[in-house]
Design an enzyme around this catalytic site. Structure first.
Site, PDB file in Angstrom:
ATOM      1  N   HIS A 135     122.658  -5.281 -15.520  1.00 38.05           N
ATOM      2  CA  HIS A 135     121.325  -5.793 -15.169  1.00 38.05           C
ATOM      3  C   HIS A 135     120.583  -6.349 -16.391  1.00 38.05           C
ATOM      4  CE1 HIS A 135     117.030  -5.352 -13.966  1.00 38.05           C
ATOM      5  NE2 HIS A 135     117.471  -5.685 -12.768  1.00 38.05           N
ATOM      6  N   VAL A 191     125.741 -20.589 -19.347  1.00 43.16           N
ATOM      7  CA  VAL A 191     124.413 -20.970 -18.886  1.00 43.16           C
ATOM      8  C   VAL A 191     123.499 -21.183 -20.096  1.00 43.16           C
ATOM      9  CG1 VAL A 191     124.571 -19.759 -16.680  1.00 43.16           C
ATOM     10  CG2 VAL A 191     123.779 -18.518 -18.708  1.00 43.16           C
ATOM     11  N   ASP A 228     127.497 -15.897 -25.036  1.00 44.63           N
ATOM     12  CA  ASP A 228     126.378 -16.780 -24.698  1.00 44.63           C
ATOM     13  C   ASP A 228     125.020 -16.150 -25.020  1.00 44.63           C
ATOM     14  OD1 ASP A 228     125.737 -19.308 -23.874  1.00 44.63           O
ATOM     15  OD2 ASP A 228     126.208 -19.016 -21.756  1.00 44.63           O
ATOM     16  N   ASN A 248     110.076  -5.214  -5.026  1.00 43.65           N
ATOM     17  CA  ASN A 248     110.738  -5.803  -3.858  1.00 43.65           C
ATOM     18  C   ASN A 248     110.313  -5.103  -2.580  1.00 43.65           C
ATOM     19  OD1 ASN A 248     111.957  -3.392  -4.278  1.00 43.65           O
ATOM     20  ND2 ASN A 248     113.968  -4.075  -3.597  1.00 43.65           N
ATOM     21  N   LEU A 259     122.219 -18.864 -24.760  1.00 42.55           N
ATOM     22  CA  LEU A 259     122.289 -19.867 -25.830  1.00 42.55           C
ATOM     23  C   LEU A 259     122.541 -21.275 -25.305  1.00 42.55           C
ATOM     24  CD1 LEU A 259     124.478 -17.773 -28.302  1.00 42.55           C
ATOM     25  CD2 LEU A 259     122.000 -18.201 -28.469  1.00 42.55           C
TER      26      LEU A 259
HETATM   27 CA    CA Z   1     125.193 -21.433 -23.003  1.00 47.55          CA
END
Ligand code: CA
Length: 389
Positions: A169, A186, A147, A261, A180
């Site tokens: 990470h 995703v 991806d 953080n 993509l």
């Molecule tokens: Ca994708």
């Protein structure tokens, strides 16, 4: 020192912490100390060697040398008229990451953060980040992830020969920027942006400020337009500050970094996000509330989704992480979308657009908790002037 409760909170937040440690941690096995030596004029490696030092990097864009030196040589060199400063090469350490890896979705899923900042609206008007070079300074990127497309990169981590991600990470951050747009997993904020993996943190998430500087140098030399830095430090570095300024003001690169953080206290923005040449990004949740642990302060510029973010992970997997580490790449991706509409904008023009189009949260207009507000990719690209013919 961190108390246990806060330490656990930081662990949950999965954010990189740079712990700056004194001489002991900076010492090399040969009892030399890792330092960065700033010169008033040209860097002089021979001067370092003549004091028993070993040169690690002679930087190209700032007059500085990363080296290890015997402690007495540091005292001697501090008095040398050629030398502007000597600082410890900070050790960088990451909190171990939680690694939830639910099975990949049967079809492509648009993560909530990508939807929240309205990136899909930008794709619909034709801008997906195409042709924009984005350097991810991190633990590398999974080069075989189905991806992601990694266009190139470099490693500055001792003992490694590849910019492939051995931690996870960096792959997570990269997916938020540019996973993509296909039928699986995703999709990132700018799915056609060109990803470059600049590995400056090792398998454990440890590294050195000297390596971060070397990574920025690589980014300048190789024509990167955006640099994404999902790490931070509570200690200043003159050399890192100078390098960021050079990248921003001279090379014209947009620099984006995780605010840190260390919230909710005041004045908790980390370096390099704290430098004026770098966009400091805090983290919000699905309801546009700032995360308790998101750093605050006058240097905070924007907020972006950073709680429960689903993205790519090492080993061709996916996972959910939280942190300003995850908020930063939402802004990086938005910058790529802006530059794909108009690559001739200066970094300061890009920042102006981001600030003016952010969704105002918290107190009206700018505040120390949300900065100018939560980034809005659709409004930002709409406000971007088209490239002049
Ligand atoms: Ca994708």
């Amino acid at each position: 020192m961190l108390n246990i409760k806060k330490g656990f909170a930081l662990f949950l937040a999965s954010i990189f912490i740079l712990s700056i440690t004194p001489f002991v941690a900076g010492a090399t096995p040969s009892n030399k100390v890792a330092v960065i030596v700033g010169f008033k004029q040209e860097p002089n490696p021979q001067l370092i060697r003549s004091h028993g030092g070993e040169v690690k990097y002679v930087y190209r864009y700032i007059p500085a040398i990363a080296a290890s030196l015997p402690p007495p040589a540091i005292d001697a060199l501090r008095k040398n008229p050629e030398i502007a400063y000597i600082e410890l090469d900070h050790e960088v350490r990451a909190i171990p990451l939680a690694k939830p890896t639910p099975p990949p979705q049967p079809a492509q899923n648009t993560p909530w953060g990508v939807a929240k900042i309205e990136a899909p609206k930008v794709w619909n008007v034709g801008y997906k980040g195409a042709g924009v070079k984005v350097a991810i300074l991190d633990t590398g990127i999974d080069t075989k992830h189905p991806d992601l497309t990694v266009m190139g990169g470099a490693t500055f981590v001792k003992g490694t020969r590849s910019y492939n991600d051995d931690n996870g990470h960096g792959t997570h951050v990269a997916g938020i920027v540019a996973a993509l747009d296909n039928s699986i997993g995703v999709v990132g904020v700018a799915p056609e942006a060109e990803l470059y993996a600049v590995k400056v943190l090792n398998k454990q998430g440890s590294g050195w400020v000297s390596d971060v500087i070397a990574g920025i140098e690589w980014s300048i030399t190789n024509g990167m337009q955006v640099i994404s830095m999902s790490f931070g430090s509570t200690s200043d570095s003159q050399a890192l500050h100078d390098e960021c300024d050079k990248a921003y003001y001279i090379a014209g690169i947009v620099l984006v970094a995780a605010a840190g953080n260390d919230g909710p206290g005041e004045n908790t923005v980390n370096y390099p996000a704290k430098y004026s040449s770098v966009i400091a990004v805090g983290a919000t949740d699905e309801n546009d509330n700032v995360a308790d642990w998101s750093s605050r302060g006058p240097e905070l510029e924007l907020t972006a989704p950073g709680v429960n973010i689903y993205s790519t992970y090492k080993g061709s997997t996916y996972g959910t992480l939280s942190g300003t580490s995850m908020a930063c790449p939402h802004v990086t991706g938005t910058v790529a979308l802006i530059l794909s509409k108009n690559p001739s904008l200066t970094p300061s023009e890009v920042r102006g657009i981001l600030q003016q189009t952010a969704v105002d949260l918290g107190q009206p207009r700018y505040d120390l908790t949300y900065g100018y507000g939560r980034v809005n990719a659709s409004a930002a690209v709409a406000a971007t002037p088209s490239r002049s013919p």
